[in-house]
Design a protein around this motif. Sequence first.
Motif, PDB file in Angstrom:
ATOM      1  N   LEU A 166      51.240  -7.120 -49.610  1.00 22.70           N
ATOM      2  CA  LEU A 166      51.509  -6.076 -49.565  1.00 22.70           C
ATOM      3  C   LEU A 166      51.351  -4.583 -49.240  1.00 22.70           C
ATOM      4  N   ALA A 167      53.305  -5.196 -48.075  1.00 23.00           N
ATOM      5  CA  ALA A 167      53.495  -3.528 -47.639  1.00 23.00           C
ATOM      6  C   ALA A 167      54.002  -2.327 -48.051  1.00 23.00           C
ATOM      7  N   VAL A 168      53.386  -1.449 -47.313  1.00 27.40           N
ATOM      8  CA  VAL A 168      53.467   0.417 -47.987  1.00 27.40           C
ATOM      9  C   VAL A 168      53.743   0.978 -46.990  1.00 27.40           C
ATOM     10  N   TRP A 169      54.730   1.341 -46.935  1.00 36.38           N
ATOM     11  CA  TRP A 169      55.024   2.521 -45.601  1.00 36.38           C
ATOM     12  C   TRP A 169      55.333   3.322 -46.178  1.00 36.38           C
ATOM     13  N   SER A 170      55.912   4.824 -45.187  1.00 35.25           N
ATOM     14  CA  SER A 170      55.876   6.349 -45.607  1.00 35.25           C
ATOM     15  C   SER A 170      57.533   6.417 -45.190  1.00 35.25           C
ATOM     16  N   ARG A 171      58.365   8.078 -45.655  1.00 35.25           N
ATOM     17  CA  ARG A 171      59.414   8.090 -44.743  1.00 35.25           C
ATOM     18  C   ARG A 171      58.823   9.481 -43.969  1.00 35.25           C
ATOM     19  N   MET A 172      57.819  10.091 -44.283  1.00 39.15           N
ATOM     20  CA  MET A 172      56.764  10.759 -43.228  1.00 39.15           C
ATOM     21  C   MET A 172      56.286  10.002 -42.485  1.00 39.15           C
ATOM     22  N   ASP A 173      56.002   8.814 -41.813  1.00 39.40           N
ATOM     23  CA  ASP A 173      55.206   8.063 -40.796  1.00 39.40           C
ATOM     24  C   ASP A 173      55.888   8.768 -39.546  1.00 39.40           C
ATOM     25  N   GLN A 174      55.039   9.361 -38.694  1.00 37.21           N
ATOM     26  CA  GLN A 174      55.511   9.916 -37.524  1.00 37.21           C
ATOM     27  C   GLN A 174      55.172   9.133 -36.391  1.00 37.21           C
ATOM     28  N   LEU A 175      54.956   7.496 -36.438  1.00 37.94           N
ATOM     29  CA  LEU A 175      53.921   6.634 -35.810  1.00 37.94           C
ATOM     30  C   LEU A 175      55.536   5.196 -35.457  1.00 37.94           C
ATOM     31  N   ILE A 176      56.328   5.532 -37.197  1.00 39.05           N
ATOM     32  CA  ILE A 176      56.655   4.024 -37.172  1.00 39.05           C
ATOM     33  C   ILE A 176      58.256   4.588 -37.541  1.00 39.05           C
ATOM     34  N   ILE A 177      58.839   4.178 -36.090  1.00 40.39           N
ATOM     35  CA  ILE A 177      60.290   5.357 -35.893  1.00 40.39           C
ATOM     36  C   ILE A 177      61.030   3.485 -35.628  1.00 40.39           C
ATOM     37  N   PRO A 178      62.431   4.211 -36.692  1.00 37.77           N
ATOM     38  CA  PRO A 178      61.972   4.066 -37.797  1.00 37.77           C
ATOM     39  C   PRO A 178      61.379   3.788 -39.085  1.00 37.77           C
ATOM     40  N   GLN A 179      61.445   4.849 -40.202  1.00 35.79           N
ATOM     41  CA  GLN A 179      60.203   4.788 -40.598  1.00 35.79           C
ATOM     42  C   GLN A 179      60.313   3.365 -41.251  1.00 35.79           C
TER      43      GLN A 179
END
Length: 313
Positions: free
Chosen positions: A243-256
């Motif tokens: 299960l991989a949860v990701w966010s479009r507002m993640d400021q450390l994973i670029i690109p999200q």
Amino acid sequence: MDVTAVTSPTPAADRPGSLGAIASHAWGALSYAARTVGVPAGVRGLAVELAWTAVHLSVYPWGLIDEALRPGGVHAHHRTETLSPGERSLMVSDLDGSSTPVLLVHGIVDNRSIFHYLARALRRRGHGTVQAVNYSPMTAFTGDIRTAARDLGDHVERLCAASGADRVHVVGHSLGGLIARYYVQRLGGDARVDTLVTLGTPHRGSAIAHLLPPTLVPRQLQPGSDLLRELEEPAPGCRTRFLAVWSRMDQLIIPQRNARLEHPDLQVENVRRDHVGHMAMTIDPTVVHLVACRLARTTSPRDRVQTVAAAAG
């Protein structure tokens, strides 16, 4: 919340330094700013991220102390009189799920204190053994993800020996998810890990890594690194579900979107959140509830409603 099951291979990434890649990054930055400060939900998400970061920094020293392993936890000897109704219901309805140990693996230069809320929620849900493991904060500067994955495997073996369990669940935040994934895919960890949950993990790297000191781990976190290419290699018969949860507002994973896990040989469910920051991923109520449901192999009410609606349509 967007949920996607992955069965197709990862699309080819834009070549670094190309005009298209530069334009894509510029557009991504503008889009990020718009969805973060341009909508009320984004502003609330940013406020929660800042507040939780401040709280986390205040309890960070406490998290440096390793957590004592309590095999069986509140479920030692399978006694239920001290359990809450929710915990008791999970034991009765899903004894296997409640008795499978849960191991929490933190991110870069962090420690187990990042999981305070999530660990408490999982215990309240009925998971008897929930342990957060610390690895050296110097791993980011002097370590190696491959070595950290082998150390994680040793810890899993000790946890299984102490608890009497054959399998464990692992929840990894940020770098912790990548360490756990390497253990599962490349070191035979799928024999031990039933479910691997990754929260804000740079499965395809992050451009932020180029700004870190030029040591081994930051290089491994750069898009297209040899370690990430190794993880793209075939993994036939992998027994772990992801299960991989990701966010479009993640400021450390670029690109999200690089926090999505896409591999043709893996059983993956990708879940997108729109207004949750990187640190707040471990306290977001929707994420915490989702993780608890997936580890217990149950379906949340919202997912049931969406499934029924899709079937009716």
